[in-house]
Structures are given as C-alpha cells and as structure tokens.
Design a protein around this motif. Structure first.
Motif, PDB file in Angstrom:
ATOM      1  N   ALA A   7     -18.305  18.033  70.094  1.00 40.38           N
ATOM      2  CA  ALA A   7     -17.436  16.880  70.333  1.00 40.38           C
ATOM      3  C   ALA A   7     -17.225  16.655  71.831  1.00 40.38           C
ATOM      4  N   ASN A   8     -17.035  17.747  72.561  1.00 41.14           N
ATOM      5  CA  ASN A   8     -16.778  17.632  73.997  1.00 41.14           C
ATOM      6  C   ASN A   8     -18.022  17.195  74.776  1.00 41.14           C
ATOM      7  N   ASN A   9     -19.192  17.483  74.240  1.00 44.20           N
ATOM      8  CA  ASN A   9     -20.454  17.184  74.937  1.00 44.20           C
ATOM      9  C   ASN A   9     -21.309  16.155  74.191  1.00 44.20           C
ATOM     10  N   ARG A  10     -20.662  15.379  73.332  1.00 41.69           N
ATOM     11  CA  ARG A  10     -21.394  14.441  72.476  1.00 41.69           C
ATOM     12  C   ARG A  10     -22.262  13.475  73.292  1.00 41.69           C
ATOM     13  N   GLN A  11     -21.693  12.836  74.302  1.00 48.75           N
ATOM     14  CA  GLN A  11     -22.447  11.847  75.060  1.00 48.75           C
ATOM     15  C   GLN A  11     -23.585  12.489  75.839  1.00 48.75           C
ATOM     16  N   ASP A  12     -23.347  13.676  76.367  1.00 49.85           N
ATOM     17  CA  ASP A  12     -24.393  14.398  77.095  1.00 49.85           C
ATOM     18  C   ASP A  12     -25.570  14.697  76.182  1.00 49.85           C
ATOM     19  N   LEU A  13     -25.276  15.131  74.970  1.00 49.33           N
ATOM     20  CA  LEU A  13     -26.337  15.443  74.007  1.00 49.33           C
ATOM     21  C   LEU A  13     -27.142  14.190  73.638  1.00 49.33           C
ATOM     22  N   LEU A  42     -24.958  13.320  64.708  1.00 44.05           N
ATOM     23  CA  LEU A  42     -24.126  14.229  65.497  1.00 44.05           C
ATOM     24  C   LEU A  42     -22.664  14.144  65.053  1.00 44.05           C
ATOM     25  N   GLU A  43     -22.201  12.953  64.790  1.00 43.29           N
ATOM     26  CA  GLU A  43     -20.827  12.775  64.314  1.00 43.29           C
ATOM     27  C   GLU A  43     -20.633  13.454  62.950  1.00 43.29           C
ATOM     28  N   GLN A  44     -21.613  13.294  62.065  1.00 45.90           N
ATOM     29  CA  GLN A  44     -21.520  13.907  60.728  1.00 45.90           C
ATOM     30  C   GLN A  44     -21.594  15.428  60.818  1.00 45.90           C
ATOM     31  N   LEU A  45     -22.390  15.937  61.743  1.00 46.01           N
ATOM     32  CA  LEU A  45     -22.485  17.386  61.934  1.00 46.01           C
ATOM     33  C   LEU A  45     -21.147  17.950  62.404  1.00 46.01           C
ATOM     34  N   ILE A  46     -20.496  17.251  63.332  1.00 47.19           N
ATOM     35  CA  ILE A  46     -19.195  17.701  63.832  1.00 47.19           C
ATOM     36  C   ILE A  46     -18.178  17.743  62.698  1.00 47.19           C
ATOM     37  N   ARG A  47     -18.141  16.721  61.874  1.00 40.74           N
ATOM     38  CA  ARG A  47     -17.204  16.679  60.744  1.00 40.74           C
ATOM     39  C   ARG A  47     -17.496  17.791  59.750  1.00 40.74           C
ATOM     40  N   THR A  48     -18.767  18.076  59.503  1.00 39.10           N
ATOM     41  CA  THR A  48     -19.150  19.149  58.576  1.00 39.10           C
ATOM     42  C   THR A  48     -18.644  20.496  59.085  1.00 39.10           C
ATOM     43  N   LEU A  49     -18.863  20.764  60.364  1.00 33.00           N
ATOM     44  CA  LEU A  49     -18.429  22.038  60.946  1.00 33.00           C
ATOM     45  C   LEU A  49     -16.908  22.176  60.927  1.00 33.00           C
ATOM     46  N   ARG A  50     -16.202  21.078  61.145  1.00 34.78           N
ATOM     47  CA  ARG A  50     -14.728  21.137  61.117  1.00 34.78           C
ATOM     48  C   ARG A  50     -14.224  21.483  59.726  1.00 34.78           C
ATOM     49  N   SER A  74     -26.123  12.815  50.107  1.00 34.47           N
ATOM     50  CA  SER A  74     -24.965  13.061  50.955  1.00 34.47           C
ATOM     51  C   SER A  74     -24.862  11.975  52.019  1.00 34.47           C
ATOM     52  N   GLU A  75     -23.781  12.030  52.812  1.00 36.44           N
ATOM     53  CA  GLU A  75     -23.628  11.076  53.914  1.00 36.44           C
ATOM     54  C   GLU A  75     -24.781  11.213  54.910  1.00 36.44           C
ATOM     55  N   ILE A  76     -25.102  12.454  55.239  1.00 38.41           N
ATOM     56  CA  ILE A  76     -26.218  12.682  56.162  1.00 38.41           C
ATOM     57  C   ILE A  76     -27.519  12.182  55.548  1.00 38.41           C
ATOM     58  N   GLY A  77     -27.708  12.436  54.262  1.00 34.05           N
ATOM     59  CA  GLY A  77     -28.922  11.984  53.588  1.00 34.05           C
ATOM     60  C   GLY A  77     -29.042  10.476  53.567  1.00 34.05           C
ATOM     61  N   ALA A  78     -27.910   9.781  53.303  1.00 35.13           N
ATOM     62  CA  ALA A  78     -27.939   8.315  53.239  1.00 35.13           C
ATOM     63  C   ALA A  78     -28.280   7.697  54.590  1.00 35.13           C
ATOM     64  N   SER A  79     -27.643   8.196  55.650  1.00 38.71           N
ATOM     65  CA  SER A  79     -27.912   7.634  56.978  1.00 38.71           C
ATOM     66  C   SER A  79     -29.309   8.027  57.463  1.00 38.71           C
ATOM     67  N   ALA A  80     -29.753   9.244  57.127  1.00 38.96           N
ATOM     68  CA  ALA A  80     -31.100   9.668  57.514  1.00 38.96           C
ATOM     69  C   ALA A  80     -32.153   8.813  56.820  1.00 38.96           C
ATOM     70  N   ALA A  81     -31.903   8.446  55.557  1.00 38.41           N
ATOM     71  CA  ALA A  81     -32.832   7.577  54.834  1.00 38.41           C
ATOM     72  C   ALA A  81     -32.925   6.215  55.506  1.00 38.41           C
ATOM     73  N   GLN A  82     -31.768   5.673  55.921  1.00 37.50           N
ATOM     74  CA  GLN A  82     -31.778   4.396  56.637  1.00 37.50           C
ATOM     75  C   GLN A  82     -32.519   4.518  57.964  1.00 37.50           C
ATOM     76  N   HIS A  83     -32.366   5.671  58.609  1.00 37.06           N
ATOM     77  CA  HIS A  83     -33.055   5.913  59.877  1.00 37.06           C
ATOM     78  C   HIS A  83     -34.569   5.934  59.665  1.00 37.06           C
ATOM     79  N   GLY A  84     -35.026   6.624  58.629  1.00 32.86           N
ATOM     80  CA  GLY A  84     -36.452   6.667  58.315  1.00 32.86           C
ATOM     81  C   GLY A  84     -37.002   5.289  58.013  1.00 32.86           C
TER      82      GLY A  84
END
Length: 381
Positions: A7-13, A42-50, A74-84
């Motif tokens: 979260a603190n380094n989101r933009q850098d990543l 990245l946003e979904q990964l942060i929420r998952t870890l929290r 899943s949420e990640i799966g749905a957005s990843a499918a749209q990305h593909g």
C-alpha cells in the motif's frame, strides 16, 4: 507486513511495471485500456493480505480464489479475464498476458530487497496464489476469445468465398440467358457472335465448378494458370458479351481500337471475369442512355484497361470502400456487392492493380494495370 508495504509503495510498483512494459516491443496500450491489469490486481492483492490478518482469513478467497483455482470466478479472476480480453483486442500475444503479472512479482521482489522489507512465508504463498489464479484466468479468457475470433474469421472467409462463387456463377448464367434470348428472338444461327457468347458463358460455368472442386483439394488455393494472349482478341471477346448486357441496361457501349501487337500474360479466365465485373458495375450505375467506354492501350511497360461510366461521380470517401466485399452504395441492390472485390482480387493475383478515379459530375474510370508484353515476346519500352 506485506499489505502495508504494498500500500505504501503502490505507485512506485506500478511505475516499475510500466517501465518494464515500455521496454518490450509493440506495446502501445494506454492506462485506461489496461485498467483491469496490474493496478487493479495490486489493489486486490492488498485487500487479500489484509483479510488474511483478521479472524476470518478464509474470506480472502472471495477476492483471490483458492489455491489451484475454482469453479466460482473470484474478483481477481474476473478482472484478470477482462485484462486478457483487452490484450487480445489490442493484438498482443498470450506471452504478454503472462508478462504483465510476472512484471509485478519481479517489481515487488526488487523493491523489497532494496528496502530490506521482511515478509512472512504465508504472505509469499498468498502472493503466489493470487498471481497463479490471475494468470490462469487471464490466459484462459485470452484463449477463449482468440478461438472465437479465429472461428468468426473462418466463418467470414467461408461466407465470402461462397458469395464469390455464387456471384460468378450468376454472372455467367445471366450472360448465357441473354445470349439465348437474343438468339431465340432473332432466330439467329448459333455459329455466329451470339452463339460464341453463349458458348463462352457455358464454358465459364463449367470452369467455375471445376475450379471450386480443385480448391477443395488444394488448401493453398488454386494456382494462377498463366498464359500469354492477345489483348485485342481478349477485348473483342469481352465485347461480345458486354454488348448484350448494355442493350438490356439501356446504355451504349463503346470499345476503342486495340493494337494487335499488345499482349498480357496471366490467367485469362480471372482477367475476363475482372473486366466483365467492371462492365457489369458500369452498366448498373451509369445513367440511362449514356455511354460506357472500354479502352485498352499501352503506357511504357504496362497495359492499361479502362472502363469509364457516367454515374455522376462518387461521394467523398467511397473510392476505396467500394472495393470491400458486400458493399452496395447505389439504389440498385440486386446482387451481393461482390463484383468489384472479385475484380480486384482477380487482377492482383495476376501481378496487376485495379484502381478507380473519380470524375466529379461525370462518372468513374476503373483502370486495370498489367505488365506489358508483345505477341512476339516481352515488350521493350
């Protein structure tokens, strides 16, 4: 914790991932086009870890999905499918789909090393699970969409080929019927010019059917059968059939003198079809009682065949669009709108070009350009 670090380094990543993308060739997607890619993941990964740090860690599966994927997207799966799906539309390969998520993993690892950020083993497992599910769903959707696109293209090409075949058969049959009607009405001897038109049309029907059978056996397409032939004799043969069509359409066909020494080398049937389609198009759109002209002549090392009509000219932007298959711009919607497309394809398969020149307020001039030969051998300019 990893979620705080991310979260603190989101933009850098995100910037590091964009820099990696920029170094790869043929990648011109905008941030808006790739909004379901790295930033959202990245946003979904942060929420998952929290969530995994709470009393209900399994709730994170709604966002990330379980290890090994799952039936429910899943949420990640749905957005990843749209990305593909988005990457496929932009013309990217499946490797580039995988690279997007690999870039983020590498960026997280590099930045963590630079900042000496300690992560727990379970956090790395969560990162790997999220990446694995995202890549799997993006690649799966990419493949589905690609297969659908291939199937659609195959269906379109098949439909176009069938349209070409039907269009050419109809042209030959129409000419044969005109010749037969003329012979019957005038009680003509079939050994004359009208009989020659009828014979040529029936021969064309036979050759079209033979050609279609050959194409079934030869997946690479029918090779062009080249032969050298007289342009004057060729134009005279075209004129026999065109005269009848001009009479039916109520227009005048004028054919200029052709030098007997001029010759072309190519598939005579395909070129005959091309010129015939240009004339049919001219008769269809030229104004009633006006003139359609057919000229064949040499310019330097080229043979030019012009078909000029009096349709009144073309609207702006129609010059190239009219060569597209199934395009019909006039009031007369008979046919399939394939004639000009067939003509161009036939000419180009014989190392020629077919162009159109608009004469505003008057009409159009279609020009076939072919390599020039002489009846005694190659022409010398």
């Amino acid at each position: 914790m990893m979620h705080e670090f991310l979260a603190n380094n989101r933009q850098d990543l995100i910037e590091r991932c964009r820099a990696k993308v920029a170094r790869r060739p043929a990648r011109a997607a905008t941030a808006q086009q790739l909004q379901n890619g790295v930033p959202l993941f990245l946003e979904q990964l942060i929420r998952t870890l929290r969530i995994e740090q709470t009393d209900e860690p399994l709730d994170s599966r709604k966002i990330s999905g379980p290890s090994g994927g799952g039936v429910t997207l899943s949420e990640i799966g749905a957005s990843a499918a749209q990305h593909g799906r988005a990457l496929l539309k932009l013309g990217f390969s499946v490797d580039q789909v995988v690279h997007d998520y690999g870039d983020l993993c590498q960026a997280i690892t590099d930045l963590a090393y630079e900042r000496d950020a300690p992560f727990q083993i379970d956090e790395f497992r969560t990162l790997n699970r999220c990446l694995d599910n995202a890549i799997a769903d993006a690649v799966t959707e990419f493949s589905y969409q690609r297969d659908d696109a291939v199937a659609d293209e195959y269906a379109r090409e098949t439909n176009q080929q069938q349209g070409f075949f039907a269009h050419e058969l109809r042209n030959f049959l129409s000419t044969a019927m005109l010749a037969f009607a003329a012979a019957k009405t005038g009680n003509l001897n079939l050994s004359g010019a009208t009989g020659s038109v009828l014979e040529r049309s029936l021969t064309g029907l036979r050759d079209m059917i033979d050609r279609s059978l050959a194409e079934v056996r030869v997946t690479a397409g029918r090779p062009v059968q080249s032969q050298m032939f007289s342009v004057a004799e060729f134009i005279a043969e075209v004129k026999y059939a065109a005269d009848l069509a001009a009479q039916v359409r109520g227009c005048i066909l004028t054919v200029s003198f052709v030098d007997a020494e001029l010759a072309v080398s190519g598939d005579r049937d395909l070129l005959y079809s091309a010129v015939g389609n240009l004339l049919q198009n001219a008769f269809k759109f030229t104004h009633s009682c006006t003139e359609v002209t057919l000229d064949a002549y040499a310019v330097a090392d080229r043979i030019l065949i012009d078909v000029k009509d009096h349709c009144g000219g073309l609207p702006a932007g129609d010059a190239e669009r009219m060569f597209l298959p199934f395009t019909q711009d006039g009031v007369d919607k008979s046919g399939l709108g394939l004639g000009l497309s067939i003509a161009r394809r036939g000419v180009e398969s014989n190392d020629g070009t077919l162009t159109v020149r608009n004469v505003p307020g008057t009409g159009c001039v279609f020009t076939i350009s072919l390599p020039r030969y002489a009846m005694t051998g190659p022409a010398r300019a």
